[in-house]
Design a protein around this motif. Structure first.
Motif, PDB file in Angstrom:
ATOM      1  N   LEU A 122      36.704 -11.101  -2.261  1.00  0.00           N
ATOM      2  CA  LEU A 122      36.815 -10.225  -1.096  1.00  0.00           C
ATOM      3  C   LEU A 122      37.202 -11.065   0.118  1.00  0.00           C
ATOM      4  CD1 LEU A 122      33.609  -8.020  -1.504  1.00  0.00           C
ATOM      5  CD2 LEU A 122      35.950  -7.397  -2.088  1.00  0.00           C
ATOM      6  N   GLN A 165      36.904  -7.676   4.573  1.00  0.00           N
ATOM      7  CA  GLN A 165      36.260  -6.743   3.642  1.00  0.00           C
ATOM      8  C   GLN A 165      34.750  -6.943   3.625  1.00  0.00           C
ATOM      9  OE1 GLN A 165      38.708  -7.918   0.262  1.00  0.00           O
ATOM     10  NE2 GLN A 165      39.290  -5.769  -0.027  1.00  0.00           N
ATOM     11  N   LYS A 166      34.314  -8.192   3.627  1.00  0.00           N
ATOM     12  CA  LYS A 166      32.884  -8.483   3.638  1.00  0.00           C
ATOM     13  C   LYS A 166      32.228  -7.939   4.908  1.00  0.00           C
ATOM     14  CE  LYS A 166      33.322 -12.696   0.910  1.00  0.00           C
ATOM     15  NZ  LYS A 166      33.260 -14.173   0.972  1.00  0.00           N
ATOM     16  N   TRP A 217      37.611  -2.419  -4.294  1.00  0.00           N
ATOM     17  CA  TRP A 217      36.405  -3.238  -4.211  1.00  0.00           C
ATOM     18  C   TRP A 217      36.143  -4.025  -5.482  1.00  0.00           C
ATOM     19  CZ3 TRP A 217      34.639  -4.338   0.339  1.00  0.00           C
ATOM     20  CH2 TRP A 217      34.914  -3.455   1.389  1.00  0.00           C
ATOM     21  N   ARG A 236      38.577  -9.403  -6.626  1.00  0.00           N
ATOM     22  CA  ARG A 236      37.890 -10.561  -6.075  1.00  0.00           C
ATOM     23  C   ARG A 236      38.870 -11.693  -5.865  1.00  0.00           C
ATOM     24  NH1 ARG A 236      34.573  -7.118  -5.320  1.00  0.00           N
ATOM     25  NH2 ARG A 236      32.396  -7.172  -5.878  1.00  0.00           N
TER      26      ARG A 236
END
Length: 175
Positions: free
Chosen positions: A26, A30-31, A21, A24
């Motif tokens: 995401l 994933q979001k 997590w 970056r």
């Protein structure tokens, strides 16, 4: 996910449980996964609260929650925080004392803003502050990774903490 399925009949994916997590940006998947992790919290809370009330266990549950919250309240320990920041590296006594003062000031400032200390001021920045011992807010802002809002809002406090650390009496074992 099991509780949500049982209480609300909603099935959510757990496919990203072990994702990184910190990385970056995401992905959209994933979001969506992260959103599902919080999307049903209010529904779940309301249904569980209703079930506790209907069973007559609401007060008992609240007492248990309060007991757990009180027992797990984080106790700030500057020594262990410094050990974690140093990661087995050594530091001379005076910079170490400065580090301890910065860690304490960071903790108080974070409490004031209701933030985790490392969110307010990352460990690596704290370590650089102890090493470089900036003497002004301008110098403080030039430290790599220093969040500008933190330097502006708490700069004077952090500078005073470093000054206190530099001026502190060292015990015979620290010298």
């Amino acid at each position: 996910s099991h509780l949500l399925k049982q209480v609300a009949g909603v099935k959510i994916s757990k496919g990203f449980t072990f994702t990184d997590w910190e990385e970056r940006p995401l992905s959209d998947l994933q979001k969506g996964y992260a959103a599902d992790d919080v999307r049903y919290l209010v529904l779940l809370h309301d249904r569980l609260e209703k079930a506790l009330e209907e069973s007559g266990h609401a007060q008992w549950a609240q007492e248990e929650f309060d007991s757990i919250a009180q027992a797990t309240a984080a106790v700030f320990d500057p020594t262990s925080q410094c050990r974690r920041i140093l990661k087995n590296r050594t530091m001379k006594a005076r910079p170490r004392r400065v580090l301890e003062e910065i860690v304490q000031a960071r903790n108080l400032a974070a409490e004031q803003d209701d933030l985790p200390p490392r969110t307010l001021l990352p460990d690596q920045v704290v370590l650089e502050m102890a090493r470089k011992a900036p003497a002004s807010v301008d110098e403080l802002q030039r430290i790599k990774g220093m969040p500008r809002p933190t330097a502006q809002r708490f700069g004077d406090t952090l500078l005073k903490a470093m000054e206190a650390g530099r001026g502190a009496e060292l015990s015979g074992t620290d010298r």
